[in-house]
Design a protein around this motif. Structure first.
Motif, PDB file in Angstrom:
ATOM      1  N   VAL A  33     -20.217   9.270  27.551  1.00  0.00           N
ATOM      2  CA  VAL A  33     -19.630   8.532  26.423  1.00  0.00           C
ATOM      3  C   VAL A  33     -18.707   7.415  27.379  1.00  0.00           C
ATOM      4  O   VAL A  33     -18.413   7.453  28.492  1.00  0.00           O
ATOM      5  CB  VAL A  33     -18.427   9.413  25.720  1.00  0.00           C
ATOM      6  N   ASN A  38     -12.117   9.840  24.585  1.00  0.00           N
ATOM      7  CA  ASN A  38     -12.878  10.488  23.430  1.00  0.00           C
ATOM      8  C   ASN A  38     -13.926  11.482  24.255  1.00  0.00           C
ATOM      9  O   ASN A  38     -14.674  12.107  23.330  1.00  0.00           O
ATOM     10  CB  ASN A  38     -13.758   9.695  22.749  1.00  0.00           C
ATOM     11  N   GLY A  39     -13.783  11.973  25.462  1.00  0.00           N
ATOM     12  CA  GLY A  39     -14.767  12.734  26.349  1.00  0.00           C
ATOM     13  C   GLY A  39     -14.031  13.765  26.739  1.00  0.00           C
ATOM     14  O   GLY A  39     -12.749  13.958  26.841  1.00  0.00           O
ATOM     15  N   LYS A  48     -19.299  13.664  26.171  1.00  0.00           N
ATOM     16  CA  LYS A  48     -19.181  14.070  24.606  1.00  0.00           C
ATOM     17  C   LYS A  48     -18.746  15.656  24.643  1.00  0.00           C
ATOM     18  O   LYS A  48     -19.193  16.411  25.343  1.00  0.00           O
ATOM     19  CB  LYS A  48     -20.371  13.865  24.026  1.00  0.00           C
ATOM     20  N   ASP A  57     -28.774  11.992  20.437  1.00  0.00           N
ATOM     21  CA  ASP A  57     -28.250  11.751  21.999  1.00  0.00           C
ATOM     22  C   ASP A  57     -29.195  12.139  23.003  1.00  0.00           C
ATOM     23  O   ASP A  57     -29.035  11.663  24.068  1.00  0.00           O
ATOM     24  CB  ASP A  57     -27.076  12.876  22.081  1.00  0.00           C
TER      25      ASP A  57
END
Length: 221
Positions: A33, A38-39, A48, A57
């Motif tokens: 990511v 956000n990871g 992620k 992905d």
């Protein structure tokens, strides 16, 4: 006891050095990511949340041919972690290579990967050169369905010797194999390497070196 301690220390150091290079992942996958906020920090990478992973992905496409309308007559479509985020930490990548008739993938190296190439269409002359002092050329003509391996970091090339387009697909043993195109690196460096030095190194006239630097330099690419 001293002998045992010495053996233990040597074993520990050996294990440390061995594991310092490209360690095995400690989880099933680590979808990269861009935003670490956000990871999840896993195995030294921002990943992620694995519970949010999806098929996209781990997927990409190389169906469309690359534009071979360029001075070398070839185009490499990379399939690396930038295209498939799920490749992160898995130690592998790929590429589609399109060749116009008599197009070439010029002499280059991948400093961090061995490459295995399969010809899908056409006929390619391929080869690599061994290291000093022998500099032996290992070369072969490949047809559709043939496979060839280029050892890690050795200078290698592909040349379409046919009158029709050719397509090859390559697998590489690194998610970031790197590529050093020899002529571009030597004559197109920024800033330029001193022309008199290159003239002596390659046994060329200085004016020829300057001409090559003009062709391969930032303004000439």
């Amino acid at each position: 006891m001293k002998g045992f301690l010495l053996a233990f220390v040597l074993l520990a150091l050996t294990s440390s050095f061995a594991s310092a290079f490209d360690p095995s992942p400690l989880q099933d996958f680590c979808v990269a990511v861009d935003d670490p906020l956000n990871g999840v920090f896993v195995n030294g990478k921002f990943c992620k949340d694995p519970n949010l992973a999806e098929a996209d992905d781990f997927s990409s496409s190389v169906k469309l041919p690359g534009d071979t309308n360029n001075p070398v007559g070839s185009y490499v479509t990379a399939v690396n972690v930038d295209e498939i985020r799920g490749l992160n930490t898995l130690g592998i990548s790929a590429a589609r290579i399109d060749f116009a008739p008599y197009g070439q993938n010029p002499p280059h190296t991948h400093p961090r990967a061995t490459e295995i190439l399969v010809v899908l269409e056409g006929t390619l002359l391929v080869g690599f050169v061994t290291s000093n002092p022998n500099n032996t050329l290992i070369t072969k003509v490949l047809n559709k369905g043939d496979v060839f391996v280029f050892p890690i970091s050795l200078i290698h090339f592909q040349f379409n010797v046919g009158k029709t387009n050719a397509i090859a697909f390559a697998g590489l043993s690194s998610q970031n194999p790197g590529v050093i195109t020899i002529a571009n690196a030597v004559f197109g460096s920024d800033p330029p390497i001193e022309p008199n030095f290159l003239a002596r190194a390659f046994q060329l006239d200085v004016d020829m070196v300057k001409d090559l630097q003009a062709k391969f330099g930032m303004d000439g690419n």
